[in-house]
Design a protein around this motif. Sequence first.
Motif, PDB file in Angstrom:
ATOM      1  N   TYR A 124      10.144  57.298 -90.830  1.00 33.75           N
ATOM      2  CA  TYR A 124       9.932  58.449 -89.948  1.00 33.75           C
ATOM      3  C   TYR A 124       8.624  59.131 -90.311  1.00 33.75           C
ATOM      4  O   TYR A 124       8.175  59.080 -91.453  1.00 33.75           O
ATOM      5  CB  TYR A 124      11.082  59.457 -90.096  1.00 33.75           C
ATOM      6  CG  TYR A 124      12.417  58.890 -89.696  1.00 33.75           C
ATOM      7  CD1 TYR A 124      12.766  58.761 -88.358  1.00 33.75           C
ATOM      8  CD2 TYR A 124      13.325  58.453 -90.658  1.00 33.75           C
ATOM      9  CE1 TYR A 124      13.995  58.233 -87.987  1.00 33.75           C
ATOM     10  CE2 TYR A 124      14.549  57.926 -90.293  1.00 33.75           C
ATOM     11  CZ  TYR A 124      14.872  57.821 -88.957  1.00 33.75           C
ATOM     12  OH  TYR A 124      16.080  57.285 -88.592  1.00 33.75           O
ATOM     13  N   GLU A 128       8.508  64.901 -88.354  1.00 30.38           N
ATOM     14  CA  GLU A 128       9.845  64.870 -87.749  1.00 30.38           C
ATOM     15  C   GLU A 128      10.911  65.494 -88.640  1.00 30.38           C
ATOM     16  O   GLU A 128      12.011  65.769 -88.181  1.00 30.38           O
ATOM     17  CB  GLU A 128      10.241  63.424 -87.440  1.00 30.38           C
ATOM     18  CG  GLU A 128       9.421  62.773 -86.357  1.00 30.38           C
ATOM     19  CD  GLU A 128       9.901  61.350 -86.089  1.00 30.38           C
ATOM     20  OE1 GLU A 128      11.119  61.139 -85.915  1.00 30.38           O
ATOM     21  OE2 GLU A 128       9.047  60.455 -86.067  1.00 30.38           O
ATOM     22  N   ILE A 150      16.417  65.016 -89.343  1.00 25.45           N
ATOM     23  CA  ILE A 150      15.276  64.477 -88.602  1.00 25.45           C
ATOM     24  C   ILE A 150      15.373  64.961 -87.154  1.00 25.45           C
ATOM     25  O   ILE A 150      16.427  64.829 -86.520  1.00 25.45           O
ATOM     26  CB  ILE A 150      15.276  62.929 -88.641  1.00 25.45           C
ATOM     27  CG1 ILE A 150      15.283  62.416 -90.073  1.00 25.45           C
ATOM     28  CG2 ILE A 150      14.117  62.362 -87.849  1.00 25.45           C
ATOM     29  CD1 ILE A 150      14.029  62.665 -90.846  1.00 25.45           C
ATOM     30  N   ARG A 153      17.092  62.898 -84.236  1.00 27.87           N
ATOM     31  CA  ARG A 153      17.775  61.719 -84.798  1.00 27.87           C
ATOM     32  C   ARG A 153      19.025  62.076 -85.600  1.00 27.87           C
ATOM     33  O   ARG A 153      19.722  61.191 -86.060  1.00 27.87           O
ATOM     34  CB  ARG A 153      16.841  60.936 -85.721  1.00 27.87           C
ATOM     35  CG  ARG A 153      15.489  60.682 -85.182  1.00 27.87           C
ATOM     36  CD  ARG A 153      15.406  59.380 -84.495  1.00 27.87           C
ATOM     37  NE  ARG A 153      14.083  59.269 -83.903  1.00 27.87           N
ATOM     38  CZ  ARG A 153      13.386  58.190 -83.869  1.00 27.87           C
ATOM     39  NH1 ARG A 153      13.868  57.102 -84.380  1.00 27.87           N
ATOM     40  NH2 ARG A 153      12.207  58.173 -83.309  1.00 27.87           N
TER      41      ARG A 153
END
Length: 188
Positions: A124, A128, A150, A153
């Motif tokens: 990632y 994020e 995240i 996510r």
Amino acid sequence: MTMTVPLSSETILRRPVLGSRRPSNYLWAVVTLLGGIGFVLSSLSSYFQVNLLLFSDPTQLVFRPQGLVMGFYGVAALVLSVYLWLVISWDVGGGYNEFNRETQKVTIFRWGFPGDDRRVELVYDWAEVQCVRLDIKDGLSPKRALYLSIRGRGELPLTRVGQPLAIAVLESQGAELARFLSVPLEGL
């Protein structure tokens, strides 16, 4: 498969995650193997009427149904033991969490079962990451885990599965990671 050592510098923070190579898994694999061997030898002793065990005399068992049942349990235990030894040798769940300031990447790596998805690697962007979250629940089934939130996510678990870490260790790891990532620490 080499053991990763904790790496910490000004640009990279890397923490290993213990997978299935825990002392408790080794203990259960050995106990299951020895128990399975004992049950199979008891079954064979009752069938052939020859004592194959040092600590007992299973020749007194009637093969049908007692010897058959002992053999079934022994084979089941041996199959379970083989599974445990394979999981240990593959180090399922083991891996590392790496946070790299230079590349602005967060990498979560774990070993899985053999196949196409053996290597589980999630990467990632630094931007994020929303926060580091502690999840502490005490009681009959305590849960102490560290998560990385995240954006878009959800949350990724960063700590190992199994025996919970001490609260002080978990808090210090969470605070260190939040400082390194420059994000808030939630759940205290």
